[in-house]
Write a protein that holds these residues in place. Structure first.
Motif, PDB file in Angstrom:
ATOM      1  N   THR A  71       0.811  -1.220   0.000  1.00 22.01           N
ATOM      2  CA  THR A  71       0.000   0.000   0.000  1.00 22.01           C
ATOM      3  C   THR A  71       0.847   1.274   0.000  1.00 22.01           C
ATOM      4  OG1 THR A  71      -1.920  -1.062   1.012  1.00 22.01           O
ATOM      5  CG2 THR A  71      -1.734   1.310   1.318  1.00 22.01           C
ATOM      6  N   ALA A  72       1.846   1.338   0.880  1.00 20.00           N
ATOM      7  CA  ALA A  72       2.636   2.573   1.005  1.00 20.00           C
ATOM      8  C   ALA A  72       3.363   2.906  -0.301  1.00 20.00           C
ATOM      9  CB  ALA A  72       3.633   2.448   2.152  1.00 20.00           C
ATOM     10  N   ALA A  73       3.971   1.893  -0.913  1.00 20.15           N
ATOM     11  CA  ALA A  73       4.697   2.132  -2.172  1.00 20.15           C
ATOM     12  C   ALA A  73       3.729   2.536  -3.284  1.00 20.15           C
ATOM     13  CB  ALA A  73       5.475   0.878  -2.567  1.00 20.15           C
ATOM     14  N   HIS A  74       2.557   1.935  -3.277  1.00 17.88           N
ATOM     15  CA  HIS A  74       1.552   2.246  -4.298  1.00 17.88           C
ATOM     16  C   HIS A  74       1.112   3.713  -4.164  1.00 17.88           C
ATOM     17  CE1 HIS A  74      -2.082   0.479  -6.686  1.00 17.88           C
ATOM     18  NE2 HIS A  74      -1.893   1.741  -6.986  1.00 17.88           N
ATOM     19  N   ILE A  75       0.860   4.124  -2.922  1.00 16.58           N
ATOM     20  CA  ILE A  75       0.437   5.513  -2.681  1.00 16.58           C
ATOM     21  C   ILE A  75       1.543   6.490  -3.092  1.00 16.58           C
ATOM     22  CG2 ILE A  75      -0.163   7.186  -0.856  1.00 16.58           C
ATOM     23  CD1 ILE A  75      -1.694   4.866   0.523  1.00 16.58           C
ATOM     24  N   ARG A  76       2.794   6.102  -2.842  1.00 18.64           N
ATOM     25  CA  ARG A  76       3.925   6.952  -3.264  1.00 18.64           C
ATOM     26  C   ARG A  76       3.948   7.127  -4.776  1.00 18.64           C
ATOM     27  NH1 ARG A  76       7.041   4.723   0.657  1.00 18.64           N
ATOM     28  NH2 ARG A  76       7.965   3.210  -0.761  1.00 18.64           N
ATOM     29  N   GLU A  77       3.699   6.054  -5.494  1.00 15.43           N
ATOM     30  CA  GLU A  77       3.664   6.151  -6.967  1.00 15.43           C
ATOM     31  C   GLU A  77       2.589   7.139  -7.427  1.00 15.43           C
ATOM     32  OE1 GLU A  77       3.622   2.677  -9.524  1.00 15.43           O
ATOM     33  OE2 GLU A  77       4.852   1.574  -8.097  1.00 15.43           O
ATOM     34  N   HIS A  78       1.410   7.034  -6.827  1.00 12.78           N
ATOM     35  CA  HIS A  78       0.342   7.990  -7.165  1.00 12.78           C
ATOM     36  C   HIS A  78       0.797   9.415  -6.887  1.00 12.78           C
ATOM     37  CE1 HIS A  78      -3.136   4.844  -6.510  1.00 12.78           C
ATOM     38  NE2 HIS A  78      -2.482   4.643  -7.649  1.00 12.78           N
ATOM     39  N   GLY A  79       1.476   9.588  -5.764  1.00 13.94           N
ATOM     40  CA  GLY A  79       1.940  10.914  -5.377  1.00 13.94           C
ATOM     41  C   GLY A  79       2.902  11.507  -6.388  1.00 13.94           C
ATOM     42  N   GLU A  80       3.773  10.693  -6.926  1.00 10.96           N
ATOM     43  CA  GLU A  80       4.740  11.173  -7.920  1.00 10.96           C
ATOM     44  C   GLU A  80       4.031  11.648  -9.183  1.00 10.96           C
ATOM     45  OE1 GLU A  80       7.424   7.853  -8.246  1.00 10.96           O
ATOM     46  OE2 GLU A  80       8.081   8.155  -6.175  1.00 10.96           O
ATOM     47  N   MET A 103       2.648  17.579 -25.607  1.00 15.34           N
ATOM     48  CA  MET A 103       2.808  16.230 -26.170  1.00 15.34           C
ATOM     49  C   MET A 103       3.733  15.395 -25.284  1.00 15.34           C
ATOM     50  SD  MET A 103       1.515  16.017 -29.508  1.00 15.34           S
ATOM     51  CE  MET A 103       2.109  16.379 -31.126  1.00 15.34           C
ATOM     52  N   HIS A 104       4.736  16.041 -24.763  1.00 12.49           N
ATOM     53  CA  HIS A 104       5.676  15.365 -23.881  1.00 12.49           C
ATOM     54  C   HIS A 104       4.961  14.885 -22.610  1.00 12.49           C
ATOM     55  CE1 HIS A 104       9.689  14.489 -22.396  1.00 12.49           C
ATOM     56  NE2 HIS A 104       9.310  14.981 -21.243  1.00 12.49           N
ATOM     57  N   VAL A 105       4.138  15.748 -22.055  1.00 12.92           N
ATOM     58  CA  VAL A 105       3.398  15.396 -20.846  1.00 12.92           C
ATOM     59  C   VAL A 105       2.367  14.307 -21.149  1.00 12.92           C
ATOM     60  CG1 VAL A 105       1.773  16.260 -19.107  1.00 12.92           C
ATOM     61  CG2 VAL A 105       3.778  17.601 -19.713  1.00 12.92           C
ATOM     62  N   GLN A 106       1.741  14.422 -22.304  1.00 12.51           N
ATOM     63  CA  GLN A 106       0.770  13.395 -22.713  1.00 12.51           C
ATOM     64  C   GLN A 106       1.452  12.032 -22.775  1.00 12.51           C
ATOM     65  OE1 GLN A 106       0.385  11.323 -25.419  1.00 12.51           O
ATOM     66  NE2 GLN A 106      -1.741  10.752 -25.069  1.00 12.51           N
ATOM     67  N   GLN A 107       2.611  12.009 -23.385  1.00 14.27           N
ATOM     68  CA  GLN A 107       3.372  10.753 -23.501  1.00 14.27           C
ATOM     69  C   GLN A 107       3.757  10.221 -22.118  1.00 14.27           C
ATOM     70  OE1 GLN A 107       4.200   9.387 -26.748  1.00 14.27           O
ATOM     71  NE2 GLN A 107       4.341   7.644 -25.370  1.00 14.27           N
ATOM     72  N   PHE A 108       4.195  11.145 -21.268  1.00 15.28           N
ATOM     73  CA  PHE A 108       4.560  10.751 -19.905  1.00 15.28           C
ATOM     74  C   PHE A 108       3.366  10.123 -19.192  1.00 15.28           C
ATOM     75  CE2 PHE A 108       3.997  11.907 -15.439  1.00 15.28           C
ATOM     76  CZ  PHE A 108       5.021  11.174 -14.866  1.00 15.28           C
ATOM     77  N   MET A 109       2.206  10.791 -19.239  1.00 21.38           N
ATOM     78  CA  MET A 109       1.017  10.300 -18.527  1.00 21.38           C
ATOM     79  C   MET A 109       0.612   8.924 -19.026  1.00 21.38           C
ATOM     80  SD  MET A 109      -1.579  13.498 -17.902  1.00 21.38           S
ATOM     81  CE  MET A 109      -1.821  14.025 -19.562  1.00 21.38           C
ATOM     82  N   GLN A 110       0.608   8.791 -20.344  1.00 16.12           N
ATOM     83  CA  GLN A 110       0.171   7.521 -20.935  1.00 16.12           C
ATOM     84  C   GLN A 110       1.131   6.378 -20.599  1.00 16.12           C
ATOM     85  OE1 GLN A 110      -1.746   7.718 -24.911  1.00 16.12           O
ATOM     86  NE2 GLN A 110      -0.115   6.291 -25.430  1.00 16.12           N
ATOM     87  N   ASP A 111       2.408   6.630 -20.736  1.00 18.79           N
ATOM     88  CA  ASP A 111       3.400   5.599 -20.407  1.00 18.79           C
ATOM     89  C   ASP A 111       3.322   5.225 -18.930  1.00 18.79           C
ATOM     90  OD1 ASP A 111       4.282   5.737 -22.987  1.00 18.79           O
ATOM     91  OD2 ASP A 111       6.129   6.831 -22.540  1.00 18.79           O
ATOM     92  N   TRP A 112       3.208   6.276 -18.113  1.00 14.18           N
ATOM     93  CA  TRP A 112       3.150   6.049 -16.667  1.00 14.18           C
ATOM     94  C   TRP A 112       1.942   5.197 -16.322  1.00 14.18           C
ATOM     95  CZ3 TRP A 112      -0.154   6.499 -12.644  1.00 14.18           C
ATOM     96  CH2 TRP A 112       0.385   6.411 -11.353  1.00 14.18           C
ATOM     97  N   LEU A 113       0.775   5.576 -16.861  1.00  7.88           N
ATOM     98  CA  LEU A 113      -0.464   4.877 -16.506  1.00  7.88           C
ATOM     99  C   LEU A 113      -0.414   3.413 -16.929  1.00  7.88           C
ATOM    100  CD1 LEU A 113      -3.279   5.071 -15.251  1.00  7.88           C
ATOM    101  CD2 LEU A 113      -4.177   5.597 -17.531  1.00  7.88           C
TER     102      LEU A 113
END
Ligand SMILES: [Fe+2]
Ligand SMILES: [Fe+2]
Length: 135
Positions: A71-80, A103-113
């Motif tokens: 849980t803690a690590a998962h919440i940290r990922e969301h926080g980042e 476009m850079h942010v879009q790519q970041f969000m999509q890859d991250w998700l």
């Protein structure tokens, strides 16, 4: 990136949220490519920001309720992720983002998700499903 079966976690609302997030990220990319109005683009980014915050909160409530491992690590990922989007929104509203930056942010969000769903969310979901089916 469209929905593929391998992104399914097995928790219905979670899958529905992920589909919506990915759909809006695609919409953002299309809006950029079509040079849509700035207000239109800002609207999608704000939607993504709010919707992801709501989605993360829902996952976090479930993890806490069932005291799931990781849980803690998962919440940290969301926080980042949230931190990154907040910083971007700040910059976007202050100085306006170039299409390159968006476009850079879009790519970041999509890859991250996608990475987050495949790894972290799927682990969380399988822990949860195992627990409720064992009960
Ligand atoms: Fe998620
Ligand atoms: Fe998550």
């Amino acid at each position: 990136m469209t929905w593929t079966h391998k992104l399914t976690t097995g928790i219905e609302w979670q899958d529905a949220d992920h589909r919506e997030l990915l759909a809006q990220m695609s919409a953002l990319l299309i809006a950029m490519k079509e040079s849509s109005a700035r207000s239109e683009i800002a609207k999608i980014i704000e939607f993504l920001d709010k919707y992801s915050i709501k989605h993360f909160a829902r996952e976090e409530a479930l993890m806490r309720e069932f005291n799931l491992p990781g849980t803690a690590a998962h919440i940290r990922e969301h926080g980042e992720f949230k931190q990154r989007i907040t910083e971007f929104l700040d910059a976007y509203s202050r100085q306006g983002g170039s299409s390159f930056v968006v476009m850079h942010v879009q790519q970041f969000m999509q890859d991250w998700l996608i990475k987050h769903i495949l790894d972290t969310d799927k682990k969380m979901a399988s822990n949860y499903l195992m627990l409720i089916h064992a009960a």
